[in-house]
Design a protein around this motif. Structure first.
Motif, short mmCIF file in Angstrom:
data_model
loop_
_atom_site.label_atom_id
_atom_site.label_comp_id
_atom_site.label_asym_id
_atom_site.label_seq_id
_atom_site.Cartn_x
_atom_site.Cartn_y
_atom_site.Cartn_z
N ALA A 70 57.60 66.03 53.58
CA ALA A 70 58.12 66.62 52.35
C ALA A 70 57.17 66.33 51.19
O ALA A 70 56.26 65.51 51.31
CB ALA A 70 59.51 66.06 52.05
N ASP A 71 57.39 67.01 50.08
CA ASP A 71 56.57 66.82 48.89
C ASP A 71 57.24 65.77 48.02
O ASP A 71 58.20 66.05 47.31
CB ASP A 71 56.43 68.14 48.13
N TYR A 72 56.76 64.53 48.08
CA TYR A 72 57.39 63.43 47.35
C TYR A 72 56.83 63.34 45.93
O TYR A 72 55.64 63.61 45.71
CB TYR A 72 57.18 62.11 48.09
N PRO A 73 57.65 62.95 44.96
CA PRO A 73 57.24 62.98 43.54
C PRO A 73 56.43 61.77 43.11
O PRO A 73 56.82 61.04 42.18
CB PRO A 73 58.60 63.05 42.81
N PHE A 74 55.29 61.53 43.73
CA PHE A 74 54.41 60.47 43.26
C PHE A 74 53.80 60.89 41.92
O PHE A 74 53.27 62.00 41.81
CB PHE A 74 53.30 60.20 44.27
N PRO A 75 53.84 60.04 40.91
CA PRO A 75 53.35 60.46 39.58
C PRO A 75 51.87 60.81 39.55
O PRO A 75 51.45 61.67 38.79
CB PRO A 75 53.67 59.25 38.68
N GLN A 76 51.06 60.17 40.39
CA GLN A 76 49.62 60.42 40.36
C GLN A 76 49.25 61.78 40.94
O GLN A 76 48.11 62.22 40.80
CB GLN A 76 48.86 59.32 41.11
N LYS A 77 50.20 62.47 41.56
CA LYS A 77 49.92 63.79 42.12
C LYS A 77 49.95 64.89 41.07
O LYS A 77 49.42 65.98 41.28
CB LYS A 77 50.94 64.12 43.21
N LEU A 260 40.71 57.60 39.99
CA LEU A 260 41.59 58.73 39.67
C LEU A 260 42.00 58.75 38.21
O LEU A 260 41.94 59.79 37.55
CB LEU A 260 42.82 58.70 40.58
N ASP A 261 42.43 57.61 37.66
CA ASP A 261 42.86 57.58 36.26
C ASP A 261 41.73 57.95 35.32
O ASP A 261 41.90 58.76 34.39
CB ASP A 261 43.40 56.19 35.91
N ASP A 262 40.55 57.38 35.55
CA ASP A 262 39.40 57.68 34.69
C ASP A 262 38.96 59.12 34.84
O ASP A 262 38.56 59.76 33.86
CB ASP A 262 38.23 56.74 35.03
N ARG A 263 39.03 59.64 36.06
CA ARG A 263 38.62 61.03 36.29
C ARG A 263 39.52 62.00 35.53
O ARG A 263 39.04 62.95 34.90
CB ARG A 263 38.67 61.34 37.79
N LYS A 264 40.81 61.75 35.55
CA LYS A 264 41.73 62.63 34.84
C LYS A 264 41.57 62.48 33.33
O LYS A 264 41.70 63.45 32.57
CB LYS A 264 43.16 62.35 35.26
N LYS A 265 41.28 61.26 32.87
CA LYS A 265 41.08 61.05 31.44
C LYS A 265 39.83 61.80 30.96
O LYS A 265 39.84 62.47 29.92
CB LYS A 265 40.94 59.56 31.16
#
Length: 316
Positions: A70-77, A260-265
């Motif tokens: 299933a598609d779980y609601p992980f915030p980083q997605k 991931l955090d830095d890439r999105k920032k």
């Protein structure tokens, strides 16, 4: 020479032909546009249908492929979502107390945890709990020392042969990149860890294996290791099986994508910068070039001009 009546009849016939030609051309354009629109709609609809079938449809070989998670609601997605760093801290605790007994984490070093989930002092204290072989010393001998920040997370087994011997021939995979190495990513890992169940009627599971419908083939050597209360969180978070699984999957996702955090920032900053530059460029074009883009050159002939130029005299 044409008479007045002949010229009028010719003019009428020419106008009628032009009107018929325009009508036919317009109908052809409308037919072409309608056909292209229908073709595009069919292609888009087929793509959406195939995508949904690939995600949800049952087929004869589902057991070999494993169930789709299933598609779980992980915030980083989410597009601008980031990691839950409290969850990363709890997930590392789960890894140490549960997963590290069999699985390695070769690409993660103690220093990588500093500033992410632990302070410098906390990580140093954890590293010093382990002994590492180092050397050679001045006499050419290897020696044992306590761990430090530059050391990797220790392995549970010395080599691959020892790992297979301790797990009935199965090799526990390294978990450094596991969320990127499996189709479905974090959703698959979460579904796998929480998907253990009794085998349905008619399904035979070999001795030493466990039934898990999310694992390709349905039989997996790893037994279920996550239960309610298997770890005690220091921050008081409820230690249900689903919460424990969510935390360790979040940690493994961070281990695979620590940037991931830095890439999105950086991506958000780049989007803001380029959108601002685009608006500035449009404003400059609109307000600085409109006099040139809308300029019209008109020639007003002088009065009593015969239409002849100086060059006409030269020709004569």
């Amino acid at each position: 020479m044409f008479s007045g009546g002949s010229f009028g009849a010719f003019k009428t016939a020419a106008q009628g032909a032009a009107k018929r030609f325009t009508t036919q051309a317009g109908s052809k354009d409308m037919t072409y546009n309608a056909a292209m629109g229908a073709l595009g709609a069919t292609a888009i609809g087929s793509s959406v249908l195939l995508f949904n079938l690939n995600r949800t449809a049952a087929h004869a070989n589902m057991e070999a492929d494993g169930l789709h998670p299933a598609d779980y609601p992980f915030p980083q997605k989410k597009m601008l979502g980031t990691f839950d760093h409290a969850s990363i801290r709890r997930g590392f605790q789960v890894f140490k107390e549960v997963c590290a007994a069999c699985h390695s984490l070769d690409l993660v070093y103690w220093r990588n945890l500093v500033g992410v989930a632990y302070s410098d002092e906390e990580v140093r204290a954890m590293a010093e709990e382990y002994e590492y072989t180092d050397g050679p010393d001045d006499q050419g001998q290897m020696f044992e020392r306590t761990g430090k920040l530059t050391d990797p997370i220790p392995r549970p087994y010395a080599n691959e042969e020892a790992a297979r011997a301790a797990n009935a021939g199965a090799l526990p995979p390294d978990l450094s990149l596991i969320t990127k190495a499996r189709h479905g990513g974090v959703d698959y890992i979460y579904a796998l860890l929480t998907g253990y169940t009794d085998a349905p009627a008619g399904v035979e599971v070999k001795e030493g294996l466990n039934y898990n419908p999310y694992f390709p083939g349905g039989s997996i050597a790893m037994a279920q290791n996550i239960f309610d209360g298997v770890v005690e969180y220091e921050d008081g978070t409820p230690n249900t099986a689903s919460q424990i699984t969510k935390d360790v999957v979040t940690f493994l996702n961070w281990a695979a994508e620590p940037e991931l955090d830095d890439r999105k920032k950086i991506g958000a900053k780049a989007a803001l910068l380029f959108s601002s530059l685009t608006l500035i460029a449009l404003w400059i074009k609109r307000n600085r070039w409109h006099t040139i883009k809308t300029r019209k050159i008109v020639f007003n002939s002088p009065k009593n001009w015969s239409g002849k130029t100086p060059f006409d005299k030269t020709k004569n």
